[in-house]
Design a protein around this motif. Structure first.
Motif, PDB file in Angstrom:
ATOM      1  N   ALA A  12     -30.740  53.178  44.572  1.00 16.75           N
ATOM      2  CA  ALA A  12     -30.638  53.907  45.848  1.00 16.75           C
ATOM      3  C   ALA A  12     -29.844  55.188  45.673  1.00 16.75           C
ATOM      4  CB  ALA A  12     -30.007  53.021  46.922  1.00 16.75           C
ATOM      5  N   GLY A  13     -30.076  55.865  44.547  1.00 20.50           N
ATOM      6  CA  GLY A  13     -29.560  57.218  44.384  1.00 20.50           C
ATOM      7  C   GLY A  13     -30.541  58.188  45.023  1.00 20.50           C
ATOM      8  N   ILE A  14     -30.294  59.470  44.835  1.00 20.78           N
ATOM      9  CA  ILE A  14     -31.123  60.478  45.497  1.00 20.78           C
ATOM     10  C   ILE A  14     -32.574  60.428  45.003  1.00 20.78           C
ATOM     11  CG2 ILE A  14     -30.538  62.302  43.841  1.00 20.78           C
ATOM     12  CD1 ILE A  14     -30.992  62.728  47.665  1.00 20.78           C
ATOM     13  N   ILE A  15     -32.803  60.024  43.755  1.00 26.01           N
ATOM     14  CA  ILE A  15     -34.173  59.942  43.241  1.00 26.01           C
ATOM     15  C   ILE A  15     -34.932  58.786  43.897  1.00 26.01           C
ATOM     16  CG2 ILE A  15     -35.585  59.505  41.188  1.00 26.01           C
ATOM     17  CD1 ILE A  15     -34.331  62.274  41.204  1.00 26.01           C
ATOM     18  N   GLY A  16     -34.309  57.613  43.945  1.00 27.41           N
ATOM     19  CA  GLY A  16     -34.973  56.468  44.569  1.00 27.41           C
ATOM     20  C   GLY A  16     -35.223  56.692  46.047  1.00 27.41           C
ATOM     21  N   VAL A  17     -34.232  57.241  46.733  1.00 31.27           N
ATOM     22  CA  VAL A  17     -34.376  57.485  48.169  1.00 31.27           C
ATOM     23  C   VAL A  17     -35.431  58.563  48.438  1.00 31.27           C
ATOM     24  CG1 VAL A  17     -33.165  58.326  50.220  1.00 31.27           C
ATOM     25  CG2 VAL A  17     -32.042  56.697  48.697  1.00 31.27           C
ATOM     26  N   SER A  44     -25.508  60.438  41.858  1.00 35.41           N
ATOM     27  CA  SER A  44     -25.769  61.299  43.025  1.00 35.41           C
ATOM     28  C   SER A  44     -24.495  61.796  43.689  1.00 35.41           C
ATOM     29  CB  SER A  44     -26.622  60.544  44.048  1.00 35.41           C
ATOM     30  OG  SER A  44     -27.857  60.181  43.504  1.00 35.41           O
ATOM     31  N   PHE A  45     -23.525  60.927  43.871  1.00 38.67           N
ATOM     32  CA  PHE A  45     -22.286  61.343  44.543  1.00 38.67           C
ATOM     33  C   PHE A  45     -21.254  61.901  43.570  1.00 38.67           C
ATOM     34  CE2 PHE A  45     -22.793  58.275  48.404  1.00 38.67           C
ATOM     35  CZ  PHE A  45     -23.819  59.080  48.883  1.00 38.67           C
ATOM     36  N   ARG A  46     -21.609  62.023  42.299  1.00 36.45           N
ATOM     37  CA  ARG A  46     -20.684  62.558  41.298  1.00 36.45           C
ATOM     38  C   ARG A  46     -21.151  63.915  40.778  1.00 36.45           C
ATOM     39  NH1 ARG A  46     -18.061  57.597  39.011  1.00 36.45           N
ATOM     40  NH2 ARG A  46     -19.056  55.881  40.129  1.00 36.45           N
ATOM     41  N   CYS A  47     -22.205  64.466  41.365  1.00 34.83           N
ATOM     42  CA  CYS A  47     -22.845  65.656  40.789  1.00 34.83           C
ATOM     43  C   CYS A  47     -22.156  66.939  41.248  1.00 34.83           C
ATOM     44  CB  CYS A  47     -24.318  65.680  41.156  1.00 34.83           C
ATOM     45  SG  CYS A  47     -24.627  66.150  42.870  1.00 34.83           S
ATOM     46  N   ALA A  48     -22.598  68.055  40.650  1.00 31.22           N
ATOM     47  CA  ALA A  48     -22.008  69.363  40.953  1.00 31.22           C
ATOM     48  C   ALA A  48     -22.622  70.010  42.185  1.00 31.22           C
ATOM     49  CB  ALA A  48     -22.172  70.286  39.754  1.00 31.22           C
ATOM     50  N   LEU A 142     -32.215  82.731  43.724  1.00 26.12           N
ATOM     51  CA  LEU A 142     -32.976  81.607  44.292  1.00 26.12           C
ATOM     52  C   LEU A 142     -32.172  80.308  44.273  1.00 26.12           C
ATOM     53  CD1 LEU A 142     -35.888  81.210  45.381  1.00 26.12           C
ATOM     54  CD2 LEU A 142     -36.530  80.420  43.092  1.00 26.12           C
ATOM     55  N   ALA A 143     -31.144  80.275  43.463  1.00 28.36           N
ATOM     56  CA  ALA A 143     -30.363  79.046  43.273  1.00 28.36           C
ATOM     57  C   ALA A 143     -29.425  78.808  44.456  1.00 28.36           C
ATOM     58  CB  ALA A 143     -29.571  79.129  41.977  1.00 28.36           C
ATOM     59  N   GLY A 144     -28.874  77.600  44.509  1.00 28.50           N
ATOM     60  CA  GLY A 144     -27.978  77.291  45.617  1.00 28.50           C
ATOM     61  C   GLY A 144     -27.267  75.972  45.420  1.00 28.50           C
ATOM     62  N   LYS A 145     -26.897  75.369  46.546  1.00 24.42           N
ATOM     63  CA  LYS A 145     -26.136  74.117  46.510  1.00 24.42           C
ATOM     64  C   LYS A 145     -26.390  73.373  47.814  1.00 24.42           C
ATOM     65  CE  LYS A 145     -22.233  77.009  47.922  1.00 24.42           C
ATOM     66  NZ  LYS A 145     -20.935  77.598  47.520  1.00 24.42           N
ATOM     67  N   ALA A 146     -26.144  72.058  47.776  1.00 26.59           N
ATOM     68  CA  ALA A 146     -26.365  71.226  48.962  1.00 26.59           C
ATOM     69  C   ALA A 146     -25.288  70.149  49.024  1.00 26.59           C
ATOM     70  CB  ALA A 146     -27.754  70.595  48.920  1.00 26.59           C
ATOM     71  N   ASP A 147     -25.151  69.548  50.177  1.00 30.75           N
ATOM     72  CA  ASP A 147     -24.201  68.448  50.376  1.00 30.75           C
ATOM     73  C   ASP A 147     -24.816  67.177  49.795  1.00 30.75           C
ATOM     74  OD1 ASP A 147     -22.765  66.242  51.435  1.00 30.75           O
ATOM     75  OD2 ASP A 147     -22.075  67.461  53.117  1.00 30.75           O
ATOM     76  N   CYS A 148     -24.247  66.694  48.683  1.00 34.55           N
ATOM     77  CA  CYS A 148     -24.854  65.537  48.018  1.00 34.55           C
ATOM     78  C   CYS A 148     -24.705  64.255  48.845  1.00 34.55           C
ATOM     79  CB  CYS A 148     -24.261  65.353  46.619  1.00 34.55           C
ATOM     80  SG  CYS A 148     -22.486  65.014  46.577  1.00 34.55           S
ATOM     81  N   PHE A 149     -23.705  64.185  49.684  1.00 31.56           N
ATOM     82  CA  PHE A 149     -23.472  62.969  50.484  1.00 31.56           C
ATOM     83  C   PHE A 149     -24.427  62.915  51.675  1.00 31.56           C
ATOM     84  CE2 PHE A 149     -19.428  64.057  48.466  1.00 31.56           C
ATOM     85  CZ  PHE A 149     -19.199  62.899  47.746  1.00 31.56           C
ATOM     86  N   LYS A 150     -24.391  63.954  52.503  1.00 30.21           N
ATOM     87  CA  LYS A 150     -25.206  63.920  53.722  1.00 30.21           C
ATOM     88  C   LYS A 150     -26.695  63.966  53.415  1.00 30.21           C
ATOM     89  CE  LYS A 150     -21.768  65.627  56.979  1.00 30.21           C
ATOM     90  NZ  LYS A 150     -21.403  66.684  57.953  1.00 30.21           N
ATOM     91  N   PHE A 334     -30.016  65.423  40.792  1.00 30.97           N
ATOM     92  CA  PHE A 334     -29.820  65.783  42.203  1.00 30.97           C
ATOM     93  C   PHE A 334     -30.726  66.946  42.583  1.00 30.97           C
ATOM     94  CE2 PHE A 334     -27.500  68.290  45.442  1.00 30.97           C
ATOM     95  CZ  PHE A 334     -27.541  67.372  46.478  1.00 30.97           C
ATOM     96  N   MET A 335     -30.704  68.008  41.807  1.00 31.66           N
ATOM     97  CA  MET A 335     -31.488  69.193  42.161  1.00 31.66           C
ATOM     98  C   MET A 335     -32.996  68.929  42.101  1.00 31.66           C
ATOM     99  SD  MET A 335     -31.079  71.759  38.882  1.00 31.66           S
ATOM    100  CE  MET A 335     -29.295  71.718  38.788  1.00 31.66           C
ATOM    101  N   MET A 336     -33.424  68.018  41.243  1.00 35.42           N
ATOM    102  CA  MET A 336     -34.856  67.759  41.089  1.00 35.42           C
ATOM    103  C   MET A 336     -35.389  66.719  42.073  1.00 35.42           C
ATOM    104  SD  MET A 336     -35.474  67.817  36.931  1.00 35.42           S
ATOM    105  CE  MET A 336     -37.238  68.155  37.116  1.00 35.42           C
TER     106      MET A 336
END
Length: 379
Positions: A12-17, A44-48, A142-150, A334-336
């Protein structure tokens, strides 16, 4: 616990979800997600939190271009933080500058608008940075960042509301295969019958795949990161110091998240090491002397799940009907996640991905000697 499902997703990390999310969007409902700990508790919750298409392989660039689009759509639909604040790669030698000129030409040929920037432009994009010792940089707008938790938790809530069953604290012990067909998964809470199983279990993927007789070339490499106290926004881009393969980014909450590479061995338990703190300070206080005066709130470790060519293993396992895998992201899971979730759902339902080059990322490439080269890995 249910005894039968159409599809079981392990992890249930970001890939599975994300895979569950895309299956739900295609009308599939009888889905079970199994997680041995809690959602996001692996990488997922440990990423940059960074998101970029500025890679050095065509596979990574083309998939990440689509993922960047999907991140924007998902953030607008579900209401989590996502910002295209760019990446700035900091270059210290003429040799690095010449190398990145070739990368920029490659990116531009595939529609990624990176460009070489001067030291003066770096100072405009990154106020307060000390640029002594730099010869230039590369900017990826084009690059960026997102909230890994929410992002993960909101997508998870969405699929749960659509009927997906999520079992946390549940360990997948064995993938049961008979006559080269998946039959289900044995867990510590009971057996779940399923004709299709997706292994998205991060650092646990290799051992789990072995229970199905699949040998995947995955190795877990310990990584380290820290986060400081909060500040008002100082700059938007994620910074990469290419000489030390270290990164620094200001998160949506105002903290500075810093990663720095120290020597590690594969497949050992990740533990906190004082050398990391010295290395992180050595690299980033040089650029931002004021960092020496601020407090570190947390320091954690995790794994990059590495493959020999630094690309993920995606798609169906050709020798076993009904077994799919999405793992080995080598620090880029996370990014993928948005594009991988979409491709996995297409493989499961339509039996082929909408981006044909994704076929190059199947497990069989290692057996066939068709590995892909990627060198833009850092942290």
């Amino acid at each position: 616990m249910v005894g039968k499902a159409d599809i079981v997703i392990i992890g249930a990390g970001i890939i599975g979800v994300s895979t569950a999310y895309n299956l739900v969007e295609k009308g599939i409902r009888n889905i079970v997600i199994i997680e041995k700990n809690y959602p996001g508790s692996g990488g997922s919750f440990r990423c940059a939190t960074g998101i970029r298409a500025s890679f050095t392989s065509e596979e990574h660039v083309l998939l990440m271009k689509e993922s960047v689009k999907l991140w924007k759509e998902l953030s607008e639909k579900h209401g989590f933080f996502y910002l295209r604040g760019g990446y700035v790669w900091l270059l210290s030698t003429e040799e690095q500058l010449e190398l990145f000129k070739k990368f920029v030409e490659f990116h531009n040929s595939l529609g990624v608008p990176t460009r070489i920037i001067s030291v003066e432009e770096i100072e405009k994009l990154v106020p307060t940075i000390n640029t002594s010792g730099l010869v230039g940089g590369v900017y990826d707008p084009l690059a960026g960042k997102a909230d890994c938790f929410k992002s993960l938790l909101l997508l998870l809530k969405y699929v749960r509301d659509k009927g997906v069953q999520v079992y946390t604290g549940t360990l997948a012990r064995k993938i049961v295969v008979e006559n080269s067909r998946v039959q289900g998964v044995e867990t510590d809470k009971g057996f779940i019958e399923a004709k299709k199983i997706v292994v998205a279990a991060g650092y646990g993927s290799r051992d789990l795949l072995k229970t199905a007789g699949v040998d995947a070339p995955l190795n877990n490499l310990p990584k380290h990161a820290l986060v400081t106290e909060k500040f008002n926004e100082r700059f938007k881009p994620l910074l990469v110091d290419w000489s030390s393969t270290s990164y620094m980014v200001q998160t949506s909450s105002g903290t500075f998240l810093i990663g720095a590479e120290i020597e590690e061995e594969y497949n050992v338990k990740p533990v906190n090491r004082i050398e990391f703190l010295y290395k992180a300070a050595q690299v980033w206080v040089k650029y931002f002397p004021w960092l020496a005066e601020i407090n570190v709130l947390r320091y954690w470790t995790g794994y990059y799940v590495m493959t020999p060519d630094h690309h993920p293993i995606l798609g169906p396992i050709d020798d076993i009907d009904g077994l799919y895998v999405a793992t080995g992201f080598s620090g880029h899971g996370f990014m993928m996640a948005p594009i991988v979730g979409k491709l996995m759902a297409e493989w499961i339902i339509e039996e082929k991905p909408s981006i044909p080059i994704a076929e190059n990322l199947k497990l069989k490439r290692f057996r066939e000697g068709k590995m892909i080269k990627e060198i833009a890995v850092f942290g």
